[in-house]
Scaffold this motif. Structure first.
Motif, short mmCIF file in Angstrom:
data_model
loop_
_atom_site.label_atom_id
_atom_site.label_comp_id
_atom_site.label_asym_id
_atom_site.label_seq_id
_atom_site.Cartn_x
_atom_site.Cartn_y
_atom_site.Cartn_z
N MET A 49 0.81 -1.25 0.00
CA MET A 49 -0.09 -0.04 -0.07
C MET A 49 0.77 1.37 0.04
SD MET A 49 -3.03 1.10 2.52
CE MET A 49 -3.54 2.47 2.92
N SER A 50 0.64 2.17 -0.73
CA SER A 50 1.40 3.43 -0.88
C SER A 50 0.91 4.53 -0.01
CB SER A 50 1.20 4.01 -2.46
OG SER A 50 1.81 5.37 -2.63
N SER A 51 2.02 5.15 0.62
CA SER A 51 1.65 6.39 1.41
C SER A 51 1.41 7.70 0.64
CB SER A 51 2.88 6.62 2.27
OG SER A 51 3.84 6.64 1.55
N PHE A 52 1.19 7.46 -0.72
CA PHE A 52 0.74 8.65 -1.45
C PHE A 52 -0.55 8.71 -2.08
CE2 PHE A 52 5.20 7.23 -2.67
CZ PHE A 52 6.00 8.27 -2.02
N GLN A 53 -0.96 9.98 -1.93
CA GLN A 53 -2.55 10.01 -2.54
C GLN A 53 -2.43 11.38 -3.66
OE1 GLN A 53 -5.36 10.55 0.33
NE2 GLN A 53 -4.81 8.24 1.50
N VAL A 54 -3.05 11.24 -4.55
CA VAL A 54 -3.32 12.52 -5.49
C VAL A 54 -3.81 13.51 -4.60
CG1 VAL A 54 -4.48 13.13 -7.43
CG2 VAL A 54 -3.54 11.01 -7.60
N ASP A 55 -3.06 14.78 -4.96
CA ASP A 55 -3.54 16.04 -4.49
C ASP A 55 -2.88 16.48 -3.01
OD1 ASP A 55 -4.98 16.98 -6.71
OD2 ASP A 55 -6.88 16.14 -5.91
N ASP A 56 -2.05 15.30 -2.50
CA ASP A 56 -1.47 15.49 -1.34
C ASP A 56 -0.29 16.38 -1.68
OD1 ASP A 56 -2.55 13.61 0.35
OD2 ASP A 56 -1.09 12.46 0.29
N ILE A 85 2.68 19.02 -5.44
CA ILE A 85 1.46 18.32 -5.25
C ILE A 85 1.25 17.38 -6.15
CG2 ILE A 85 -0.88 18.97 -5.48
CD1 ILE A 85 -0.21 21.86 -5.25
N ILE A 86 0.91 16.14 -5.59
CA ILE A 86 0.90 14.85 -6.28
C ILE A 86 -0.25 15.14 -7.26
CG2 ILE A 86 0.63 12.42 -6.10
CD1 ILE A 86 2.02 12.61 -3.40
N HIS A 87 0.15 14.54 -8.44
CA HIS A 87 -0.87 14.83 -9.60
C HIS A 87 -1.31 13.37 -10.10
CE1 HIS A 87 -2.89 16.54 -13.24
NE2 HIS A 87 -2.15 15.80 -14.00
N ALA A 88 -0.33 12.40 -9.96
CA ALA A 88 -0.49 11.12 -10.60
C ALA A 88 0.34 10.00 -9.64
CB ALA A 88 -0.43 10.78 -12.13
N ASN A 134 6.48 5.16 -9.67
CA ASN A 134 6.48 6.56 -9.67
C ASN A 134 5.31 7.40 -9.08
OD1 ASN A 134 8.78 6.26 -11.31
ND2 ASN A 134 7.59 5.56 -12.97
N VAL A 135 5.89 8.62 -8.83
CA VAL A 135 4.85 9.72 -8.45
C VAL A 135 5.15 11.10 -9.29
CG1 VAL A 135 4.42 11.31 -6.52
CG2 VAL A 135 5.48 9.05 -6.14
N GLN A 136 4.29 11.49 -9.97
CA GLN A 136 4.12 12.76 -10.82
C GLN A 136 3.63 13.72 -10.01
OE1 GLN A 136 1.74 12.48 -14.45
NE2 GLN A 136 2.36 14.47 -15.12
N VAL A 137 4.39 15.01 -9.98
CA VAL A 137 4.09 16.17 -9.20
C VAL A 137 4.07 17.31 -10.14
CG1 VAL A 137 4.97 14.98 -7.02
CG2 VAL A 137 6.44 16.43 -8.22
#
Length: 74
Positions: free
Chosen positions: A1-8, A24-27, A32-35
Motif C-alpha cells: 500500500m502506498s503512502s501517496f495520495q493524489v493532491d497531497d 502537489i501529487i498529480h498522479a 512513480n509519483v508525478q508532481v
C-alpha cells in the motif's frame, strides 16, 4: 500500500534542489509519483514546473510533514 495520495502536498527537504518548493501529487503508479511544483525550479540547468520521480527518490527529496511558518498563529 502506498503512502501517496493524489493532491497531497509535500515539501522539498532542506539541502536539496527542491528546498522551499511545494510539490502537489498529480498522479501515482506502482513505481512513480508525478508532481507539479508551486514555482519553477532550476535543476541541472533545466527549468521545471513538475516532474516524475521514483517513489524512493521522491521520499528522499520531499517531506510530507507540515512546513512551519514564522507567521502561523499558535
Amino acid at each position: 500500500m502506498s503512502s501517496f495520495q493524489v493532491d497531497d502536498i509535500w515539501y522539498g527537504k532542506t539541502g536539496t534542489p527542491y528546498e522551499n518548493v511545494t510539490a502537489i501529487i498529480h498522479a501515482i503508479t506502482t513505481r512513480n509519483v508525478q508532481v507539479v511544483f508551486d514555482q519553477v525550479v532550476s535543476v541541472d540547468g533545466l527549468q521545471l514546473g513538475g516532474r516524475v520521480f521514483t517513489q524512493k527518490e521522491f521520499q528522499r527529496l520531499f517531506d510530507h510533514g507540515q512546513q512551519l511558518s514564522l507567521f502561523d498563529d499558535n
